[in-house]
Scaffold this motif. Structure first.
Motif, mmCIF file in Angstrom:
data_model
loop_
_atom_site.group_PDB
_atom_site.id
_atom_site.type_symbol
_atom_site.label_atom_id
_atom_site.label_comp_id
_atom_site.label_asym_id
_atom_site.label_seq_id
_atom_site.Cartn_x
_atom_site.Cartn_y
_atom_site.Cartn_z
ATOM 1 N N UNK A 133 -24.294 99.672 82.203
ATOM 2 C CA UNK A 133 -23.336 100.465 81.434
ATOM 3 C C UNK A 133 -21.945 100.272 82.042
ATOM 4 N N UNK A 134 -21.189 99.412 81.470
ATOM 5 C CA UNK A 134 -19.900 99.030 82.062
ATOM 6 C C UNK A 134 -18.715 99.656 81.345
ATOM 7 N N UNK A 135 -18.984 100.460 80.347
ATOM 8 C CA UNK A 135 -17.892 101.144 79.641
ATOM 9 C C UNK A 135 -18.255 102.600 79.436
ATOM 10 N N UNK A 136 -17.302 103.508 79.648
ATOM 11 C CA UNK A 136 -17.591 104.905 79.317
ATOM 12 C C UNK A 136 -17.644 105.086 77.806
ATOM 13 N N UNK A 137 -18.375 106.120 77.383
ATOM 14 C CA UNK A 137 -18.430 106.398 75.949
ATOM 15 C C UNK A 137 -19.749 107.024 75.544
ATOM 16 N N UNK A 138 -19.872 107.220 74.225
ATOM 17 C CA UNK A 138 -21.105 107.763 73.640
ATOM 18 C C UNK A 138 -21.922 106.588 73.101
ATOM 19 N N UNK A 139 -23.213 106.562 73.490
ATOM 20 C CA UNK A 139 -24.041 105.405 73.109
ATOM 21 C C UNK A 139 -25.285 105.841 72.332
ATOM 22 N N UNK A 140 -25.779 104.872 71.593
ATOM 23 C CA UNK A 140 -27.028 105.081 70.859
ATOM 24 C C UNK A 140 -27.934 103.856 71.072
ATOM 25 N N UNK A 141 -29.188 104.167 71.337
ATOM 26 C CA UNK A 141 -30.199 103.111 71.435
ATOM 27 C C UNK A 141 -31.243 103.390 70.363
ATOM 28 N N UNK A 142 -31.368 102.480 69.416
ATOM 29 C CA UNK A 142 -32.190 102.753 68.232
ATOM 30 C C UNK A 142 -33.351 101.758 68.143
ATOM 31 N N UNK A 172 -34.804 107.051 68.566
ATOM 32 C CA UNK A 172 -33.351 106.961 68.482
ATOM 33 C C UNK A 172 -32.793 107.829 69.609
ATOM 34 N N UNK A 173 -32.152 107.199 70.585
ATOM 35 C CA UNK A 173 -31.695 107.923 71.780
ATOM 36 C C UNK A 173 -30.171 107.909 71.834
ATOM 37 N N UNK A 174 -29.628 109.031 72.334
ATOM 38 C CA UNK A 174 -28.173 109.142 72.499
ATOM 39 C C UNK A 174 -27.887 109.499 73.962
ATOM 40 N N UNK A 175 -26.875 108.887 74.522
ATOM 41 C CA UNK A 175 -26.487 109.228 75.893
ATOM 42 C C UNK A 175 -24.998 108.980 76.096
ATOM 43 N N UNK A 176 -24.509 109.581 77.173
ATOM 44 C CA UNK A 176 -23.084 109.506 77.466
ATOM 45 C C UNK A 176 -22.868 108.795 78.797
ATOM 46 N N UNK A 177 -21.855 107.986 78.868
ATOM 47 C CA UNK A 177 -21.483 107.295 80.103
ATOM 48 C C UNK A 177 -20.083 107.767 80.495
ATOM 49 N N UNK A 178 -19.975 108.306 81.700
ATOM 50 C CA UNK A 178 -18.675 108.790 82.169
ATOM 51 C C UNK A 178 -18.269 108.037 83.426
ATOM 52 N N UNK A 179 -16.958 108.076 83.706
ATOM 53 C CA UNK A 179 -16.447 107.366 84.896
ATOM 54 C C UNK A 179 -16.725 108.173 86.155
#
Lengths: 179, 203
Positions: A133-142, A172-179
Protein backbone atom coordinates in the motif's frame (compact mmCIF):
# COMPACT_ATOMS: atom_id res chain seq x y z
CA UNK A 1 -46.01 -17.93 -64.90
CA UNK A 2 -47.36 -18.82 -61.46
CA UNK A 3 -45.61 -22.16 -61.71
CA UNK A 4 -42.34 -20.45 -62.53
CA UNK A 5 -42.62 -18.25 -59.47
CA UNK A 6 -43.49 -21.29 -57.40
CA UNK A 7 -40.44 -23.22 -58.51
CA UNK A 8 -38.17 -20.18 -58.14
CA UNK A 9 -39.45 -19.76 -54.58
CA UNK A 10 -38.62 -23.37 -53.93
CA UNK A 11 -35.15 -22.87 -55.36
CA UNK A 12 -34.69 -19.83 -53.15
CA UNK A 13 -35.74 -21.74 -50.05
CA UNK A 14 -33.40 -24.54 -51.02
CA UNK A 15 -30.51 -22.11 -51.33
CA UNK A 16 -31.36 -20.52 -47.98
CA UNK A 17 -31.67 -23.85 -46.23
CA UNK A 18 -28.21 -24.78 -47.50
CA UNK A 19 -26.61 -21.80 -45.84
CA UNK A 20 -28.10 -21.59 -42.35
CA UNK A 21 -26.83 -23.49 -39.41
CA UNK A 22 -26.59 -23.35 -35.65
CA UNK A 23 -23.44 -23.77 -33.65
CA UNK A 24 -23.16 -25.91 -30.60
CA UNK A 25 -22.26 -24.01 -27.47
CA UNK A 26 -20.60 -25.58 -24.47
CA UNK A 27 -20.91 -23.46 -21.36
CA UNK A 28 -21.44 -25.36 -18.11
CA UNK A 29 -21.98 -23.17 -15.04
CA UNK A 30 -19.39 -24.01 -12.41
CA UNK A 31 -19.03 -22.04 -9.20
CA UNK A 32 -16.53 -21.63 -6.41
CA UNK A 33 -17.95 -20.49 -3.10
CA UNK A 34 -15.81 -18.21 -0.94
CA UNK A 35 -12.65 -19.02 -2.82
CA UNK A 36 -10.82 -15.92 -1.62
CA UNK A 37 -9.72 -15.27 1.95
CA UNK A 38 -8.69 -11.82 3.08
CA UNK A 39 -8.20 -10.81 6.70
CA UNK A 40 -9.27 -7.21 6.48
CA UNK A 41 -7.87 -4.97 9.21
CA UNK A 42 -9.75 -2.01 7.71
CA UNK A 43 -7.04 0.51 8.70
CA UNK A 44 -3.50 0.31 7.38
CA UNK A 45 -0.40 2.43 7.47
CA UNK A 46 1.38 3.62 4.37
CA UNK A 47 3.91 0.95 3.36
CA UNK A 48 1.95 -1.97 4.81
CA UNK A 49 1.49 -5.07 2.71
CA UNK A 50 -1.82 -6.89 2.54
CA UNK A 51 -2.23 -10.48 1.48
CA UNK A 52 -5.17 -12.40 0.16
CA UNK A 53 -5.25 -16.06 -0.74
CA UNK A 54 -7.26 -18.17 -3.08
CA UNK A 55 -7.88 -21.88 -2.81
CA UNK A 56 -10.40 -24.08 -4.53
CA UNK A 57 -10.72 -27.79 -5.02
CA UNK A 58 -10.33 -29.57 -8.31
CA UNK A 59 -13.79 -31.03 -7.59
CA UNK A 60 -16.42 -28.36 -8.01
CA UNK A 61 -20.22 -28.29 -8.04
CA UNK A 62 -21.87 -27.82 -11.39
CA UNK A 63 -25.38 -26.57 -11.85
CA UNK A 64 -27.81 -29.28 -12.86
CA UNK A 65 -25.41 -32.15 -12.22
CA UNK A 66 -25.64 -34.71 -9.42
CA UNK A 67 -21.91 -35.11 -8.86
CA UNK A 68 -18.92 -32.83 -8.52
CA UNK A 69 -16.97 -32.01 -11.64
CA UNK A 70 -13.29 -32.86 -11.77
CA UNK A 71 -11.95 -29.73 -13.43
CA UNK A 72 -8.35 -30.96 -13.44
CA UNK A 73 -9.16 -34.07 -15.43
CA UNK A 74 -11.59 -32.18 -17.65
CA UNK A 75 -9.17 -29.43 -18.61
CA UNK A 76 -5.72 -30.83 -17.95
CA UNK A 77 -4.95 -27.34 -16.67
CA UNK A 78 -2.17 -26.82 -14.15
CA UNK A 79 -3.33 -23.27 -13.60
CA UNK A 80 -6.44 -21.17 -13.85
CA UNK A 81 -6.21 -17.46 -14.54
CA UNK A 82 -8.36 -14.81 -12.95
CA UNK A 83 -8.67 -11.10 -12.42
CA UNK A 84 -9.81 -9.27 -9.31
CA UNK A 85 -10.74 -5.63 -8.87
CA UNK A 86 -8.48 -3.49 -6.68
CA UNK A 87 -9.86 0.05 -6.60
CA UNK A 88 -9.19 3.37 -4.94
CA UNK A 89 -11.76 6.02 -4.19
CA UNK A 90 -11.41 9.09 -6.35
CA UNK A 91 -12.94 12.44 -5.44
CA UNK A 92 -12.79 13.39 -9.09
CA UNK A 93 -15.41 10.83 -10.01
CA UNK A 94 -16.87 10.28 -6.54
CA UNK A 95 -16.44 6.55 -7.08
CA UNK A 96 -13.90 3.75 -6.78
CA UNK A 97 -11.54 3.62 -9.73
CA UNK A 98 -9.48 0.60 -10.55
CA UNK A 99 -5.77 0.66 -9.67
CA UNK A 100 -3.25 -1.05 -11.92
CA UNK A 101 -0.16 -1.49 -9.77
CA UNK A 102 3.32 -2.23 -10.96
CA UNK A 103 4.92 -5.59 -10.23
CA UNK A 104 6.84 -4.61 -7.11
CA UNK A 105 3.63 -3.38 -5.49
CA UNK A 106 1.36 -6.18 -6.71
CA UNK A 107 2.99 -9.59 -6.70
CA UNK A 108 2.64 -13.20 -5.70
CA UNK A 109 5.10 -14.65 -3.15
CA UNK A 110 4.60 -18.14 -4.55
CA UNK A 111 4.51 -17.61 -8.29
CA UNK A 112 2.62 -15.68 -10.89
CA UNK A 113 -0.03 -13.10 -10.07
CA UNK A 114 -3.62 -13.71 -11.13
CA UNK A 115 -2.91 -17.38 -11.54
CA UNK A 116 -4.02 -20.27 -9.32
CA UNK A 117 -1.64 -23.20 -9.61
CA UNK A 118 -2.54 -26.83 -9.10
CA UNK A 119 -1.18 -28.56 -6.02
CA UNK A 120 -1.35 -32.36 -6.48
CA UNK A 121 -0.89 -33.00 -2.76
CA UNK A 122 -3.94 -31.07 -1.65
CA UNK A 123 -5.72 -31.47 -5.00
CA UNK A 124 -6.49 -27.79 -4.95
CA UNK A 125 -5.64 -24.74 -7.00
CA UNK A 126 -3.98 -22.08 -4.87
CA UNK A 127 -2.71 -18.56 -5.18
CA UNK A 128 -1.40 -15.86 -2.85
CA UNK A 129 -1.29 -12.19 -3.77
CA UNK A 130 0.45 -9.36 -1.98
CA UNK A 131 -0.30 -5.67 -2.41
CA UNK A 132 2.04 -3.01 -1.04
CA UNK A 133 0.00 0.00 0.00
CA UNK A 134 2.07 2.89 -1.28
CA UNK A 135 -0.62 5.56 -1.42
CA UNK A 136 -2.97 6.84 1.27
CA UNK A 137 -6.67 6.68 0.52
CA UNK A 138 -9.85 4.64 0.60
CA UNK A 139 -9.56 1.25 -1.10
CA UNK A 140 -11.81 -1.53 -2.25
CA UNK A 141 -10.91 -5.14 -2.93
CA UNK A 142 -13.67 -6.90 -4.84
CA UNK A 143 -13.76 -10.66 -5.33
CA UNK A 144 -17.37 -10.81 -6.39
CA UNK A 145 -18.06 -12.53 -9.66
CA UNK A 146 -14.42 -13.18 -10.41
CA UNK A 147 -14.05 -15.66 -13.23
CA UNK A 148 -11.39 -18.32 -13.64
CA UNK A 149 -10.44 -19.74 -16.98
CA UNK A 150 -7.91 -22.18 -18.39
CA UNK A 151 -7.07 -19.92 -21.28
CA UNK A 152 -4.16 -21.99 -22.51
CA UNK A 153 -6.42 -24.89 -23.37
CA UNK A 154 -5.69 -27.15 -26.30
CA UNK A 155 -8.20 -28.43 -28.87
CA UNK A 156 -8.19 -31.84 -27.25
CA UNK A 157 -9.07 -30.48 -23.84
CA UNK A 158 -12.09 -28.64 -22.57
CA UNK A 159 -12.28 -24.98 -21.79
CA UNK A 160 -14.05 -24.15 -18.55
CA UNK A 161 -15.12 -20.83 -17.15
CA UNK A 162 -15.58 -20.87 -13.39
CA UNK A 163 -17.25 -18.23 -11.26
CA UNK A 164 -16.43 -17.24 -7.69
CA UNK A 165 -19.30 -16.19 -5.46
CA UNK A 166 -19.38 -15.12 -1.82
CA UNK A 167 -21.73 -17.18 0.31
CA UNK A 168 -20.49 -17.12 3.90
CA UNK A 169 -17.93 -14.35 3.66
CA UNK A 170 -18.07 -10.88 2.18
CA UNK A 171 -16.36 -10.72 -1.18
CA UNK A 172 -16.14 -6.95 -1.23
CA UNK A 173 -13.72 -5.37 1.26
CA UNK A 174 -13.08 -1.73 2.09
CA UNK A 175 -10.08 -0.35 3.96
CA UNK A 176 -8.26 2.88 4.59
CA UNK A 177 -4.56 3.64 4.22
CA UNK A 178 -3.17 6.57 6.20
CA UNK A 179 0.28 8.13 6.39
CA UNK B 1 -18.78 -26.07 -49.63
CA UNK B 2 -17.68 -22.78 -51.15
CA UNK B 3 -20.14 -20.14 -52.37
CA UNK B 4 -19.67 -21.17 -56.00
CA UNK B 5 -20.32 -24.81 -55.24
CA UNK B 6 -23.39 -23.87 -53.26
CA UNK B 7 -24.79 -21.97 -56.21
CA UNK B 8 -24.43 -24.84 -58.65
CA UNK B 9 -27.57 -26.63 -57.43
CA UNK B 10 -29.59 -23.43 -57.62
CA UNK B 11 -28.54 -22.60 -61.18
CA UNK B 12 -28.93 -26.17 -62.27
CA UNK B 13 -32.35 -26.37 -60.68
CA UNK B 14 -33.63 -23.30 -62.50
CA UNK B 15 -32.16 -24.43 -65.81
CA UNK B 16 -33.70 -27.88 -65.53
CA UNK B 17 -37.05 -26.40 -64.66
CA UNK B 18 -36.90 -24.20 -67.75
CA UNK B 19 -36.15 -27.19 -69.98
CA UNK B 20 -38.86 -29.15 -68.25
CA UNK B 21 -41.47 -26.48 -68.91
CA UNK B 22 -40.60 -26.43 -72.59
CA UNK B 23 -40.99 -30.16 -72.67
CA UNK B 24 -44.30 -30.03 -70.82
CA UNK B 25 -46.07 -28.29 -73.69
CA UNK B 26 -45.29 -31.04 -76.19
CA UNK B 27 -47.01 -34.22 -75.12
CA UNK B 28 -49.31 -35.45 -72.45
CA UNK B 29 -50.24 -38.89 -73.76
CA UNK B 30 -50.69 -41.73 -71.36
CA UNK B 31 -47.86 -44.21 -71.02
CA UNK B 32 -46.99 -47.84 -70.75
CA UNK B 33 -46.03 -48.71 -67.23
CA UNK B 34 -42.55 -49.28 -66.06
CA UNK B 35 -42.88 -50.18 -62.46
CA UNK B 36 -39.30 -49.77 -61.31
CA UNK B 37 -36.94 -46.87 -61.45
CA UNK B 38 -33.39 -46.25 -60.38
CA UNK B 39 -32.41 -42.58 -60.20
CA UNK B 40 -29.34 -40.56 -59.40
CA UNK B 41 -29.47 -37.21 -57.65
CA UNK B 42 -27.29 -35.02 -59.84
CA UNK B 43 -26.99 -32.13 -57.40
CA UNK B 44 -25.29 -34.27 -54.79
CA UNK B 45 -23.03 -35.60 -57.52
CA UNK B 46 -22.00 -32.16 -58.72
CA UNK B 47 -21.87 -30.31 -55.45
CA UNK B 48 -20.38 -32.93 -53.19
CA UNK B 49 -19.04 -35.65 -55.48
CA UNK B 50 -21.16 -38.12 -53.61
CA UNK B 51 -23.71 -40.62 -54.86
CA UNK B 52 -27.37 -40.41 -53.92
CA UNK B 53 -29.26 -43.30 -55.45
CA UNK B 54 -33.03 -43.57 -55.37
CA UNK B 55 -35.11 -46.65 -56.05
CA UNK B 56 -38.80 -46.13 -56.73
CA UNK B 57 -41.55 -48.70 -57.18
CA UNK B 58 -44.59 -47.31 -58.93
CA UNK B 59 -47.11 -49.84 -57.76
CA UNK B 60 -50.16 -47.95 -59.01
CA UNK B 61 -51.05 -45.16 -61.39
CA UNK B 62 -50.88 -42.46 -58.81
CA UNK B 63 -48.82 -43.86 -55.99
CA UNK B 64 -45.30 -45.07 -55.55
CA UNK B 65 -42.87 -45.90 -52.77
CA UNK B 66 -39.15 -46.17 -52.63
CA UNK B 67 -36.00 -45.35 -50.80
CA UNK B 68 -32.97 -43.18 -51.30
CA UNK B 69 -29.50 -44.10 -50.19
CA UNK B 70 -26.71 -41.59 -49.85
CA UNK B 71 -23.19 -42.09 -48.64
CA UNK B 72 -20.57 -39.42 -48.38
CA UNK B 73 -18.58 -37.25 -46.06
CA UNK B 74 -20.24 -33.93 -45.70
CA UNK B 75 -19.23 -31.34 -43.19
CA UNK B 76 -16.65 -28.99 -41.82
CA UNK B 77 -13.61 -30.87 -40.65
CA UNK B 78 -15.02 -34.06 -42.05
CA UNK B 79 -11.62 -35.39 -42.98
CA UNK B 80 -9.83 -34.20 -39.89
CA UNK B 81 -11.22 -33.43 -36.46
CA UNK B 82 -7.90 -32.42 -35.00
CA UNK B 83 -8.63 -28.73 -35.35
CA UNK B 84 -11.05 -29.23 -32.51
CA UNK B 85 -13.70 -27.06 -34.05
CA UNK B 86 -15.28 -29.23 -36.73
CA UNK B 87 -18.65 -30.05 -35.27
CA UNK B 88 -19.34 -33.15 -37.24
CA UNK B 89 -20.13 -34.92 -40.44
CA UNK B 90 -23.11 -36.47 -42.09
CA UNK B 91 -21.87 -39.73 -43.47
CA UNK B 92 -24.95 -41.56 -44.67
CA UNK B 93 -28.65 -41.10 -45.20
CA UNK B 94 -31.40 -43.64 -45.89
CA UNK B 95 -34.65 -42.12 -47.01
CA UNK B 96 -37.77 -44.25 -47.46
CA UNK B 97 -40.58 -42.30 -49.11
CA UNK B 98 -44.07 -42.50 -50.56
CA UNK B 99 -45.39 -40.38 -53.42
CA UNK B 100 -48.67 -39.26 -54.80
CA UNK B 101 -48.58 -38.29 -58.47
CA UNK B 102 -51.29 -35.73 -59.01
CA UNK B 103 -51.51 -36.42 -62.73
CA UNK B 104 -51.00 -40.14 -62.45
CA UNK B 105 -49.07 -41.77 -65.25
CA UNK B 106 -48.95 -38.80 -67.57
CA UNK B 107 -45.61 -37.86 -69.09
CA UNK B 108 -45.34 -34.98 -66.71
CA UNK B 109 -46.79 -34.86 -63.27
CA UNK B 110 -46.55 -32.89 -60.13
CA UNK B 111 -46.07 -35.03 -57.07
CA UNK B 112 -46.23 -34.76 -53.31
CA UNK B 113 -43.96 -36.89 -51.21
CA UNK B 114 -43.69 -37.84 -47.57
CA UNK B 115 -40.41 -39.22 -46.36
CA UNK B 116 -38.47 -40.41 -43.37
CA UNK B 117 -34.77 -39.93 -43.10
CA UNK B 118 -32.42 -42.05 -41.07
CA UNK B 119 -29.08 -40.33 -41.18
CA UNK B 120 -25.92 -40.37 -39.18
CA UNK B 121 -22.28 -39.57 -39.01
CA UNK B 122 -19.64 -38.51 -36.56
CA UNK B 123 -19.15 -35.44 -34.44
CA UNK B 124 -16.34 -33.97 -32.45
CA UNK B 125 -18.13 -33.29 -29.25
CA UNK B 126 -17.83 -32.88 -25.52
CA UNK B 127 -19.57 -35.36 -23.31
CA UNK B 128 -19.90 -35.49 -19.54
CA UNK B 129 -18.92 -38.81 -18.08
CA UNK B 130 -18.50 -40.17 -14.57
CA UNK B 131 -15.11 -41.37 -13.41
CA UNK B 132 -14.53 -44.52 -11.41
CA UNK B 133 -14.24 -42.31 -8.35
CA UNK B 134 -17.71 -40.91 -8.99
CA UNK B 135 -16.74 -37.47 -10.22
CA UNK B 136 -17.98 -35.87 -13.39
CA UNK B 137 -15.52 -35.17 -16.16
CA UNK B 138 -15.84 -33.53 -19.53
CA UNK B 139 -14.12 -35.33 -22.35
CA UNK B 140 -13.74 -34.32 -25.93
CA UNK B 141 -13.91 -37.03 -28.52
CA UNK B 142 -15.30 -38.26 -31.79
CA UNK B 143 -18.63 -39.97 -31.42
CA UNK B 144 -21.10 -41.54 -33.80
CA UNK B 145 -24.70 -40.44 -34.04
CA UNK B 146 -27.88 -41.58 -35.76
CA UNK B 147 -30.91 -39.36 -36.19
CA UNK B 148 -34.45 -39.96 -37.43
CA UNK B 149 -36.27 -37.18 -39.27
CA UNK B 150 -39.63 -36.86 -41.00
CA UNK B 151 -40.38 -34.52 -43.85
CA UNK B 152 -42.40 -33.65 -46.91
CA UNK B 153 -41.46 -32.75 -50.44
CA UNK B 154 -42.99 -31.55 -53.67
CA UNK B 155 -41.70 -32.08 -57.15
CA UNK B 156 -42.29 -32.40 -60.84
CA UNK B 157 -41.51 -35.45 -62.95
CA UNK B 158 -40.89 -35.50 -66.68
CA UNK B 159 -40.66 -38.74 -68.65
CA UNK B 160 -38.30 -38.70 -71.61
CA UNK B 161 -37.07 -41.04 -74.35
CA UNK B 162 -40.22 -43.11 -74.70
CA UNK B 163 -40.66 -42.84 -70.96
CA UNK B 164 -37.59 -44.87 -70.24
CA UNK B 165 -35.85 -41.95 -68.62
CA UNK B 166 -37.24 -39.71 -65.92
CA UNK B 167 -36.22 -36.24 -64.93
CA UNK B 168 -37.40 -35.05 -61.55
CA UNK B 169 -37.22 -31.78 -59.75
CA UNK B 170 -37.82 -32.32 -56.08
CA UNK B 171 -37.67 -30.09 -53.04
CA UNK B 172 -38.39 -31.15 -49.50
CA UNK B 173 -37.45 -30.43 -45.93
CA UNK B 174 -37.60 -32.47 -42.78
CA UNK B 175 -37.09 -32.09 -39.06
CA UNK B 176 -35.56 -34.39 -36.48
CA UNK B 177 -37.71 -36.64 -34.36
CA UNK B 178 -34.93 -38.52 -32.62
CA UNK B 179 -31.23 -37.82 -32.31
CA UNK B 180 -28.70 -35.26 -31.37
CA UNK B 181 -28.71 -31.62 -32.31
CA UNK B 182 -25.93 -30.96 -34.70
CA UNK B 183 -24.28 -28.39 -36.86
CA UNK B 184 -26.71 -29.33 -39.57
CA UNK B 185 -29.84 -28.54 -37.60
CA UNK B 186 -30.89 -25.64 -39.71
CA UNK B 187 -33.04 -22.85 -38.38
CA UNK B 188 -36.80 -23.26 -38.22
CA UNK B 189 -36.35 -26.82 -36.95
CA UNK B 190 -35.25 -28.10 -40.33
CA UNK B 191 -32.50 -30.69 -40.18
CA UNK B 192 -32.59 -32.46 -43.50
CA UNK B 193 -33.35 -31.61 -47.10
CA UNK B 194 -34.56 -33.87 -49.85
CA UNK B 195 -33.89 -31.72 -52.85
CA UNK B 196 -32.33 -31.92 -56.21
CA UNK B 197 -32.64 -33.02 -59.78
CA UNK B 198 -32.91 -36.76 -60.22
CA UNK B 199 -32.26 -38.52 -63.48
CA UNK B 200 -33.65 -42.04 -63.52
CA UNK B 201 -33.88 -45.14 -65.65
CA UNK B 202 -37.23 -46.95 -65.68
CA UNK B 203 -37.70 -50.64 -66.28
Amino acid sequence: MRKIFGILSVCFLFAISSCISDDDFFSPLITIEDGFVFDNQENYQLGDTIYFTLEFSRYLPEEGQPNLLDIFESTGANEFFYDIEFSKFSSFSNSYQRVFAEERNYYSPDGETNSASYNPVTETYTSTTAIVLVEPGEYQLNFNFTYFGNYNYTPNNVYLNIQNIGVNTPQEYFFTVTE
Amino acid sequence: MGPLTKNIPLVYCCFAFFIGNLYHSHSQDSIPDYQHEIALNTIYLLADASAYLVYENRFSDKFSAGAGLWYGRYGDGSSDFTDGFGDGTRDYEITPFARWYVRGTQRTSFFIQGFASIYGGRYDGISRETTAAGFGVYRRGINNYTNLALGAAIGQEFLLFKKRVSLELVFGLGGDLIGRNSYYDYDWGVSTAQSGINIGYRF
